[in-house]
Design a protein around this motif. Structure first.
Motif, PDB file in Angstrom:
ATOM      1  N   UNK A  38       0.828  -1.203   0.000  1.00  0.00           N
ATOM      2  CA  UNK A  38       0.000   0.000   0.000  1.00  0.00           C
ATOM      3  C   UNK A  38       0.859   1.249   0.000  1.00  0.00           C
ATOM      4  N   UNK A  39       0.325   2.242  -0.660  1.00  0.00           N
ATOM      5  CA  UNK A  39       1.102   3.416  -1.022  1.00  0.00           C
ATOM      6  C   UNK A  39       1.689   4.156   0.185  1.00  0.00           C
ATOM      7  N   UNK A  40       0.916   4.245   1.224  1.00  0.00           N
ATOM      8  CA  UNK A  40       1.375   5.008   2.387  1.00  0.00           C
ATOM      9  C   UNK A  40       2.643   4.375   2.975  1.00  0.00           C
ATOM     10  N   UNK A  41       2.617   3.066   3.122  1.00  0.00           N
ATOM     11  CA  UNK A  41       3.774   2.354   3.663  1.00  0.00           C
ATOM     12  C   UNK A  41       4.998   2.591   2.801  1.00  0.00           C
ATOM     13  N   UNK A  42       4.777   2.453   1.504  1.00  0.00           N
ATOM     14  CA  UNK A  42       5.874   2.655   0.561  1.00  0.00           C
ATOM     15  C   UNK A  42       6.534   3.997   0.783  1.00  0.00           C
ATOM     16  N   UNK A  43       5.705   4.990   0.831  1.00  0.00           N
ATOM     17  CA  UNK A  43       6.230   6.340   1.003  1.00  0.00           C
ATOM     18  C   UNK A  43       7.063   6.435   2.258  1.00  0.00           C
ATOM     19  N   UNK A  44       6.511   5.860   3.312  1.00  0.00           N
ATOM     20  CA  UNK A  44       7.194   5.926   4.594  1.00  0.00           C
ATOM     21  C   UNK A  44       8.590   5.328   4.490  1.00  0.00           C
ATOM     22  N   UNK A  45       8.630   4.133   3.940  1.00  0.00           N
ATOM     23  CA  UNK A  45       9.896   3.454   3.789  1.00  0.00           C
ATOM     24  C   UNK A  45      10.893   4.307   3.003  1.00  0.00           C
ATOM     25  N   UNK A  46      10.434   4.815   1.886  1.00  0.00           N
ATOM     26  CA  UNK A  46      11.352   5.562   1.045  1.00  0.00           C
ATOM     27  C   UNK A  46      11.841   6.810   1.731  1.00  0.00           C
ATOM     28  N   UNK A  47      10.929   7.463   2.393  1.00  0.00           N
ATOM     29  CA  UNK A  47      11.331   8.642   3.138  1.00  0.00           C
ATOM     30  C   UNK A  47      12.406   8.279   4.153  1.00  0.00           C
ATOM     31  N   UNK A  48      12.161   7.162   4.840  1.00  0.00           N
ATOM     32  CA  UNK A  48      13.079   6.762   5.897  1.00  0.00           C
ATOM     33  C   UNK A  48      14.487   6.528   5.357  1.00  0.00           C
ATOM     34  N   UNK A  49      14.554   5.925   4.179  1.00  0.00           N
ATOM     35  CA  UNK A  49      15.874   5.576   3.674  1.00  0.00           C
ATOM     36  C   UNK A  49      16.478   6.669   2.805  1.00  0.00           C
ATOM     37  N   UNK A  50      15.723   7.723   2.608  1.00  0.00           N
ATOM     38  CA  UNK A  50      16.232   8.753   1.726  1.00  0.00           C
ATOM     39  C   UNK A  50      17.479   9.419   2.316  1.00  0.00           C
TER      40      UNK A  50
END
Lengths: 343, 343
Positions: free
Chosen positions: B249-261
């Motif tokens: 789900x999109x929200x999780x994805x975003x979170x992950x990417x933000x975290x690793x950015x």
DNA sequence: ATTAGCACTCAAAAACCCAGAGTGCTAACC
DNA sequence: GGTTAGCACTCTGGGTTTTTGAGTGCTAAT
């Protein structure tokens, strides 16, 4: 069918585009009259929009939704409607501040520039570094690390550095390495890296080399140093586009990320952008890359002195704030050009 | 409540974990008896699972769904149940092939290693390069690019290269630069980069420098070269984790990417992993980083000679194929260690 | 030319229903 | 005792239906 676009038509098209840029929702006649002071009734607007649709500037995802601009509309918009805002002083200051190259390695600077582009535009920042091969040769240095390992360092006039680890067949002393370096530096002074390479390749075939073991060593070494010059590309802020509503659904997101994972796609685009000087805008399918539908690219070339050496830019959804982003890209490119000037 | 885990309990827990790893779905008693030949009825399995839940190894997302393993379960699993498979010959060959460092710059190699980890594990690959400061100093080189610009190049014994562009106050001739370089190289031979820096800092205060303008120039230059040694981290294959169903789900994805950015998070983790030698496994919340819940990290340190110099590993969902990934990480680390050996 | 009015359309959201997988418990069974 | 069959109960996910609301196109009046 191809009648001229009336003044009013333009005004309305502009309004639609701007609304759509702001909301990412199809925009209908009623909302339009409300948000923009158009002194027209929804019904009239509807008629005009219907005309615009006929002319290919708008489409509706389905009857009874509002309308959204086509690529053609964006094209018209950036070409003749949009007026580019100036950057605020603050903006300019920030860009300047973050583009200091002193004290850092040049590719660090370009990476930071990419990050900068991404964060000021809130889309994706892209920078293609100058092709190393186009740089002017400055110095070549061989450092012996261990018995069969030599580190070759190649320095260009603009401060770019490339290095390669070379496993040598026979052991070479550091003294010999220095001598080779000196010889080559003398020989290759003032050429571009690409020329250097050609020169070496031809020398390799020459008679003289056959009899001079050391010289041939040197040439093999430096040839090894020079080969495989892949373009360096810095892409930053990919996560930014995740915030764009058009990519909210998971499948789309994946697709985008997959597409940009290998930098080949971006490379193609940037290569194209490098053909012409100055700011360029690729809208959606115009780039002829399937993967790019729904996305636009704003680039500008940058130069050292008179030569175009690289491109940088911003990738975002077609629905992007052109008026805001264009000057950012433009200014950044100019700044980088100035920085790279070899005084 | 804290009774010992029976043999049968273990077997069933293992089965649950393996099913869950394979399907990402909560696993129920019935499916379990079917997929694994357990010679037990669903009802019995249910009882056991209920016990396991009480002991904290399983949870159910809600009544009437199956159960999923907790972090505690994974911990037990990797510690005492799991048996690590060996790598296939093919696997080993591929890793070897892709880790050739000849002909490339060392950070290129590490980046490629990261890519390799990602593609063989099909999760995310992570490599932390040796802290430059810990390397042994090999050579320092100053190259004049233009009147007030000097490129400083710092080479370490293992072939890592750092360079900085320095804007000088006064113009310095290339000859002087070479002399400075020679002097410093002589002085600093054999020290680690960190020691080099200390030495320079202390020299800067000494009397002698006051009277020798050139020396002080040299020290300022090299000090500028040495400062700000940020750890280099290579993260590759982020798109891989998008394929994991738990992040659909999109929200999780975003979170992950933000975290690793920002790489800070990963840096923290890897720093921790570097405390102890060899393969380490961080499961979910164990890392005490909120952002990491649902994710695990398998790392191994690598070394040159006797010194641990870096870490590499794989980040994936907690539900990851430990048995498959652990040997990959382990083998890769060993290989890199061997490559970095200064013969 | 513009606009008000109206019937019509369609997608998205809400409401609803149902099947399926799962559980916990009890009672029978070996 | 442990094990198992049986059963009532629960919950989610998926599919269907309904409702709502924004929007359109057309016509007729201004």
């Amino acid at each position: 069918m191809e009648e001229q676009l009336s003044e009013r038509g333009k005004r309305i098209l502009e309004a639609v585009i701007e609304d759509y840029i702001a909301t990412a929702e199809p925009v209908g006649s009623r909302t339009l009259t409300k948000s923009h002071a158009l002194a027209l009734s929804p019904a009239t607007v509807r008629n005009v929009m219907s005309d615009l649709e006929e002319m290919g500037f708008l489409t509706s995802p389905h009857t009874s939704a509002g309308r959204i601009p086509t690529d053609k509309a964006y094209r018209l918009y950036v070409n003749s409607i949009l007026e580019v805002r100036n950057l605020t002083r603050d903006n300019r200051e920030e860009i300047k501040r973050r583009c200091q190259l002193a004290g850092r390695d040049i590719s660090e600077v370009l990476k930071e520039t990419s990050r900068l582009l991404s964060s000021t535009s809130s889309y994706m920042g892209v920078v293609m570094a100058p092709r190393f091969a186009a740089n002017v040769f400055r110095q070549l240095e061989f450092v012996k690390l261990s018995s069969h390992r030599v580190l070759a360092i190649l320095i260009s006039q603009n401060g770019a550095v490339q290095n390669r680890l070379i496993e040598t067949e026979v052991e070479i002393s550091q003294d010999d390495l220095v001598r080779m370096g000196n010889y080559l530096n003398e020989q290759l002074k003032g050429l571009t890296i690409a020329q250097v390479r050609e020169r070496l390749l031809s020398e390799m075939k020459s008679e003289k080399v056959r009899y001079d073991a050391m010289l041939s060593q040197a040439i093999v070494l430096s040839e090894a140093t020079l080969k495989s010059d892949d373009a360096q590309i810095f892409v930053e802020g990919q996560a930014n586009i995740l915030d764009q509503p058009e990519f909210h659904d998971a499948a789309k997101m994946r697709e985008i990320f997959r597409a940009f994972e290998s930098k080949g796609l971006i490379l193609d685009l940037l290569d194209r952008a490098m053909q012409a000087e100055g700011v360029q805008i690729f809208i959606g399918a115009e780039s002829h890359l399937v993967k790019m539908e729904g996305m636009s690219l704003i680039t500008s070339t940058y130069m050292t002195g008179k030569d175009t050496v690289g491109v940088l830019g911003v990738i975002g959804p077609t629905r992007m704030g052109y008026g805001r982003v264009i000057p950012i890209v433009d200014y950044t490119a100019k700044l980088i050009s100035r920085l790279l000037e070899t005084e």
